[in-house]
Enzyme design. Structure first.
Site, PDB file in Angstrom:
ATOM      1  N   SER A 151       0.860  -1.174   0.000  1.00 31.54           N
ATOM      2  CA  SER A 151       0.000   0.000   0.000  1.00 31.54           C
ATOM      3  C   SER A 151       0.900   1.228   0.000  1.00 31.54           C
ATOM      4  CB  SER A 151      -0.943  -0.035   1.210  1.00 31.54           C
ATOM      5  OG  SER A 151      -1.791   1.083   1.218  1.00 31.54           O
ATOM      6  N   TYR A 181      -5.985   7.547  -5.984  1.00 29.58           N
ATOM      7  CA  TYR A 181      -4.918   6.680  -5.480  1.00 29.58           C
ATOM      8  C   TYR A 181      -5.074   6.432  -3.983  1.00 29.58           C
ATOM      9  CZ  TYR A 181      -0.179   5.068  -4.373  1.00 29.58           C
ATOM     10  OH  TYR A 181       0.902   4.348  -3.924  1.00 29.58           O
ATOM     11  N   LYS A 239      -5.879   3.128  -1.625  1.00 27.97           N
ATOM     12  CA  LYS A 239      -4.943   2.659  -0.607  1.00 27.97           C
ATOM     13  C   LYS A 239      -5.586   2.609   0.778  1.00 27.97           C
ATOM     14  CE  LYS A 239      -1.424   1.950  -3.321  1.00 27.97           C
ATOM     15  NZ  LYS A 239      -1.022   0.568  -3.629  1.00 27.97           N
TER      16      LYS A 239
END
Length: 284
Positions: free
Chosen positions: A134, A148, A152
């Site tokens: 991650s 993004y 994550k």
């Protein structure tokens, strides 16, 4: 004892470094990537230990086929590394729905697909290590990284839950949360940020300047992180559910969590006022 790894996003960057570290440790690896041609030289040098598989992690069937290939070639699967992923830095308002969805599909559903495929054989053998690559961005918020970091954050939550579900089967799930790593991730991610809209200068300008100065000077050493991962894969200790990697990851996450805790304390009276029978909140 030699271990068998399946590593996604293995053609370059951190994924490539993990492949090399696992091979150096004497392990066997199924290295996967959309384009495996970049692994040709490495494959020629390690033909007994290394196999490759062309994989789009967003394709659930291909994920199942990749795990089946690891079992066919090497007889078992001990370590899964979900490393494939990418980011694009851009104000959310300017990210198309298709681009946003594509980042979620790769960064989140790629992890889901491979994790799902690996659980059954790991359960059957009574052992397994699943490492989700991650980011420190899975615990903080950075302007310009909505897609993004949404993915994550979801990877961390997903992996925390699955790790608890699998605790009785000899399978451990560890989410790795590195800061900046000296690969080409930053260079690729900022290509969408070169023409920052003027009205976003106030909210993204400082972050853009930080990224521009940081790319190429990241603190994280991919080879060192890869060796740490090999060490973790062999550890007899219970792995952490989440592991920050890098001094910058530590610094940024600690600062954000302290700020979040202070905000929660400030708003605690309103939080507690939500209960049946609670006192009405007073004016500040």
């Amino acid at each position: 004892m030699s271990q068998v790894w399946l590593i996604t996003g293995a053609a370059r960057g951190l994924g490539r470094a993990i492949v090399e570290a696992a091979l150096q440790a004497g392990d066997r690896v199924l290295a996967t990537a959309r384009d495996t041609s970049q692994l040709t030289t490495l494959l020629a040098d390690h033909s007994e230990q290394l196999a490759t598989f062309a994989l789009d992690v967003t394709d659930e069937l291909q994920a199942q086929q990749a795990v089946a290939e690891a079992l066919r070639r090497f007889g078992r699967l001990d370590v899964l590394v979900n490393n494939a992923g990418y980011g694009q830095i851009q104000p959310f308002e300017h990210v198309s729905s298709d681009d946003f969805r594509a980042q979620i599909e790769t960064n989140l559903f790629g992890v889901v697909n491979l994790t799902r495929a690996a659980i059954a054989p790991m359960r059957a053998q009574g052992y397994g290590r699943i490492f989700q690559v991650s980011s420190a961005g899975g615990r903080i918020s950075s302007p310009g990284l909505a897609a993004y970091q949404a993915a994550k954050w979801a990877v961390g939550g997903f992996s925390d839950v699955v790790g608890k579900e699998l605790v009785g089967f000899g399978i451990q799930v560890c989410t790795l949360e590195p800061g900046g790593i000296r690969t080409d991730w930053g260079q690729q991610a900022r290509t969408t940020l070169q023409d920052l809209p003027p009205d976003y200068q106030e909210s993204l300008g400082a972050f853009k300047a930080l990224i521009d100065s940081y790319v190429g000077n990241e603190k994280g050493d991919p080879a060192r992180i890869a060796r740490l991962l090999v060490h973790l894969s062999r550890s007899s200790e219970q792995l952490p559910a989440r592991l920050l990697l890098g001094s910058d990851a530590w610094q940024y996450v600690q600062a954000e969590e302290q700020a979040r805790s202070a905000e929660a304390q400030h708003w605690q009276p309103l939080t507690l006022a939500a209960d049946f029978g609670a006192a009405e909140p007073t004016e500040a």
